[in-house]
Design a protein around this motif. Sequence first.
Motif, PDB file in Angstrom:
ATOM      1  N   GLN A 156      16.693 -35.129 -10.730  1.00  0.00           N
ATOM      2  CA  GLN A 156      15.810 -35.032 -11.889  1.00  0.00           C
ATOM      3  C   GLN A 156      15.984 -33.706 -12.611  1.00  0.00           C
ATOM      4  O   GLN A 156      16.157 -32.671 -11.989  1.00  0.00           O
ATOM      5  N   ASP A 168      24.967 -31.217 -25.458  1.00  0.00           N
ATOM      6  CA  ASP A 168      25.869 -30.113 -25.110  1.00  0.00           C
ATOM      7  C   ASP A 168      26.629 -30.360 -23.815  1.00  0.00           C
ATOM      8  O   ASP A 168      27.382 -29.490 -23.374  1.00  0.00           O
ATOM      9  N   ASN A 227      -0.707 -25.930 -18.827  1.00  0.00           N
ATOM     10  CA  ASN A 227      -0.964 -24.742 -18.019  1.00  0.00           C
ATOM     11  C   ASN A 227      -1.700 -23.675 -18.819  1.00  0.00           C
ATOM     12  O   ASN A 227      -2.566 -22.984 -18.290  1.00  0.00           O
ATOM     13  N   VAL A 282      27.327 -21.986 -23.913  1.00  0.00           N
ATOM     14  CA  VAL A 282      27.134 -23.337 -24.452  1.00  0.00           C
ATOM     15  C   VAL A 282      28.102 -23.550 -25.619  1.00  0.00           C
ATOM     16  O   VAL A 282      28.737 -24.594 -25.749  1.00  0.00           O
ATOM     17  N   GLY A 326      30.265 -26.046 -24.045  1.00  0.00           N
ATOM     18  CA  GLY A 326      29.443 -27.230 -24.282  1.00  0.00           C
ATOM     19  C   GLY A 326      30.276 -28.362 -24.844  1.00  0.00           C
ATOM     20  O   GLY A 326      31.355 -28.142 -25.404  1.00  0.00           O
ATOM     21  N   LEU A 327      29.739 -29.575 -24.715  1.00  0.00           N
ATOM     22  CA  LEU A 327      30.487 -30.757 -25.158  1.00  0.00           C
ATOM     23  C   LEU A 327      30.833 -30.660 -26.644  1.00  0.00           C
ATOM     24  O   LEU A 327      31.851 -31.176 -27.097  1.00  0.00           O
ATOM     25  N   GLN A 328      29.967 -30.006 -27.437  1.00  0.00           N
ATOM     26  CA  GLN A 328      30.244 -29.830 -28.861  1.00  0.00           C
ATOM     27  C   GLN A 328      30.925 -28.487 -29.131  1.00  0.00           C
ATOM     28  O   GLN A 328      31.135 -28.125 -30.286  1.00  0.00           O
ATOM     29  N   LYS A 383      33.542 -29.458 -15.016  1.00  0.00           N
ATOM     30  CA  LYS A 383      32.193 -29.106 -15.443  1.00  0.00           C
ATOM     31  C   LYS A 383      32.024 -27.594 -15.382  1.00  0.00           C
ATOM     32  O   LYS A 383      32.264 -26.975 -14.351  1.00  0.00           O
ATOM     33  N   ILE A 397      29.344 -25.677 -17.877  1.00  0.00           N
ATOM     34  CA  ILE A 397      27.915 -25.461 -18.056  1.00  0.00           C
ATOM     35  C   ILE A 397      27.149 -26.644 -17.500  1.00  0.00           C
ATOM     36  O   ILE A 397      27.687 -27.731 -17.317  1.00  0.00           O
ATOM     37  N   PHE A 398      25.872 -26.427 -17.240  1.00  0.00           N
ATOM     38  CA  PHE A 398      24.997 -27.358 -16.542  1.00  0.00           C
ATOM     39  C   PHE A 398      25.549 -27.638 -15.144  1.00  0.00           C
ATOM     40  O   PHE A 398      25.328 -28.697 -14.575  1.00  0.00           O
ATOM     41  N   GLY A 451      20.682 -26.552 -16.978  1.00  0.00           N
ATOM     42  CA  GLY A 451      20.415 -27.986 -16.989  1.00  0.00           C
ATOM     43  C   GLY A 451      19.232 -28.362 -16.123  1.00  0.00           C
ATOM     44  O   GLY A 451      18.794 -29.498 -16.142  1.00  0.00           O
ATOM     45  N   HIS A 452      18.724 -27.421 -15.328  1.00  0.00           N
ATOM     46  CA  HIS A 452      17.484 -27.609 -14.565  1.00  0.00           C
ATOM     47  C   HIS A 452      17.484 -28.857 -13.685  1.00  0.00           C
ATOM     48  O   HIS A 452      16.513 -29.595 -13.657  1.00  0.00           O
ATOM     49  N   ILE A 453      18.592 -29.130 -13.025  1.00  0.00           N
ATOM     50  CA  ILE A 453      18.598 -30.266 -12.103  1.00  0.00           C
ATOM     51  C   ILE A 453      18.058 -29.791 -10.760  1.00  0.00           C
ATOM     52  O   ILE A 453      18.654 -28.927 -10.118  1.00  0.00           O
ATOM     53  N   ARG A 454      16.949 -30.372 -10.391  1.00  0.00           N
ATOM     54  CA  ARG A 454      16.272 -29.962  -9.145  1.00  0.00           C
ATOM     55  C   ARG A 454      17.225 -30.007  -7.965  1.00  0.00           C
ATOM     56  O   ARG A 454      17.898 -30.997  -7.755  1.00  0.00           O
ATOM     57  N   MET A 462      19.967 -28.769  -7.408  1.00  0.00           N
ATOM     58  CA  MET A 462      21.409 -28.661  -7.655  1.00  0.00           C
ATOM     59  C   MET A 462      21.777 -27.470  -8.515  1.00  0.00           C
ATOM     60  O   MET A 462      22.670 -26.707  -8.165  1.00  0.00           O
ATOM     61  N   ASN A 521       5.273 -25.306 -12.942  1.00  0.00           N
ATOM     62  CA  ASN A 521       5.011 -26.379 -13.894  1.00  0.00           C
ATOM     63  C   ASN A 521       4.607 -27.679 -13.217  1.00  0.00           C
ATOM     64  O   ASN A 521       4.134 -28.597 -13.873  1.00  0.00           O
TER      65      ASN A 521
END
Lengths: 332, 281
Positions: free
Chosen positions: A60, A74, A199, B118, B122-124, B137, B139-140, B222-225, B227, B240
């Motif tokens: 996620q 991106d 928050n 980025v 980045g892809l662009q 891979k 970034i992210f 990319g904030h993948i929990r 990973m 959060n």
Amino acid sequence: MRRALFSLVLAGLLTAGAARADTTLLNVSYDPTREFYRAINQAFAAAWKAKTGESVTINQSHGGSGKQARSVIDGLEADVVTLALAYDIDAIADHARLLPSDWQARLPDRSTPYTSTIVFLVRTGNPKRITDWGDLARPGLQVITPNPKTSGGARWNYLAAWGWAERTYRGDAAKVRDYIAAVLKNVPVFDSGARGSTNTFVQRRIGDVLLAWENEALLSSRELAEAGVEIVVPSVSILAEPPVAVVDTVAARHGTTAVAEAYLRFLSTPEGQDIAARNFYRPRDPAVAKRFAAQFPPVATFTIDDAFGGWRQAQKLHFDDGGSFDQLQPKR
Amino acid sequence: MPPHRRPVTEPRWMRVTLCLLALGFLTLFLALPLAAVLGQALARGVEPFAAALVTPDTMAAIRLTLLTAAIAVPLNLVFGLAAAWAIAKFRFPLRGLLVTLIDLPFSVSPVVSGLIYVLMFGLQGWLGPTLAAHGIKIIFAVPGIVLATIFVTLPFVARELIPLMEAQGREEEEAAIVLGAGGWRTFLLVTLPNIKWGLLYGVLLCNARAMGEFGAVSVVSGHIRGMTTTIPLHVEILYNEYDFVGAFAVASLLALLALVTLAAKTFLEWVHRDELAAHTR
């Protein structure tokens, strides 16, 4: 010392490799769905294992909906996106061509398996007597909402207020704009995502009223019982329809197209709908909706298509550079 | 015997006031926030605190942070040393430009540092389509996080060493060369002993920043929990998710890493205090 460091690096690399062994999906989602998709992921993994014998892990990533769409554009390799509004998935189709532009027709209910609406969260006892959208324009009131430029929830908030004003002032454009400007003047801080705003309001105790997703409002008022907040349902609100889609190009490259589609279709099964309702999303399935009727107060809603002619038009008129949001924001 | 001369001439009340002011300031801005973090972390007792630290996602974040630091710090050690050596001991065209460039990561906002990558990967971006075609891979993913960390920590070692090496001049090296030592031997036996304290400070600071960087890493993560989240990003995620005990437990771990770094520095200074006194740093 050097050997210890070396073995540490090696261990890190090895475990990173091991985590990728079985099928994995990446679900790039928006802010308040964290708890919901954690539950869905568990249930789907079990169902998929029972059906096919394969094990699947779903990773996620969460953040403001617009920001998440930008990351996918991106190159964040999402197999599926589950965002706050259709325009953000349109943006992925338009700017990166990772999925066809008719993506919304591919799944039931126009790819929006669950809905929500926008409600108010106020301090317990409603000391400022906030009952409807009109109250938000009162001078001196502090209204908390995230930034519509980055947050999907904030765009729903904005359009809900706009839609109420159009009805109330019978399409008098000047009065609608005055009303929206007065509300924006009452916003002391724009967070980048819905969770940040929650928050700000609940934890940091800033503001008199929070404009929130109904699911987010129900979640925070239950998870944080000590927070001292309660929900106010306005006279009319917008039907928020968060969409889901397989990102074709990425899923094809990962070889996950089938499992990704099954994952999204799982959301519309009775089990998926039940999990959605337990996480405070309004289910589409009438049978499930009936069972959870007590949880969701009846509220009159209008849709984005009826009131604004769809997301592309709403985005252009209100949120693109130079749109109504830019025009009506007070110069600080 | 001459009467004992007082080292300071300020009246006593002034000294006390100044001390109290400094102490009060430190308490307000350093000690209290640290105590608040620890207090929140331990709000529900030691067990939830420990449990929050050993969840798989937190462990993954710790592993990623250590891996990132383990790559970024040695690379910047080598680069910083080479750059400082070149700048302090030699005169060459565009030397001033090089000094300015080394300072660049300090002066630009970390968000920009992240966006640079980025734009490139980045892809662009410039190289994105080519990389994607080859399944690489940046970034992210972990390489992007390491790259961004290297960028923001780049000046630490060099900045620490340049003034030190400039102040020391190059007489000792010249003497070594005249006496027949080769370049490598001169470096190991003459230059390195002279700069080892500055080098150590630089590495410790570089390490602290590498582990603690938030902004640049946030842009490319990319904030993948579990990973692609480092410890600072994981703190934000936990916060959060209303997991306040978890968030503050991991935050206190991060604070602890910083304190260990400072303690290590102080300890080494204390052990080698005689040697330090001989050198003017």
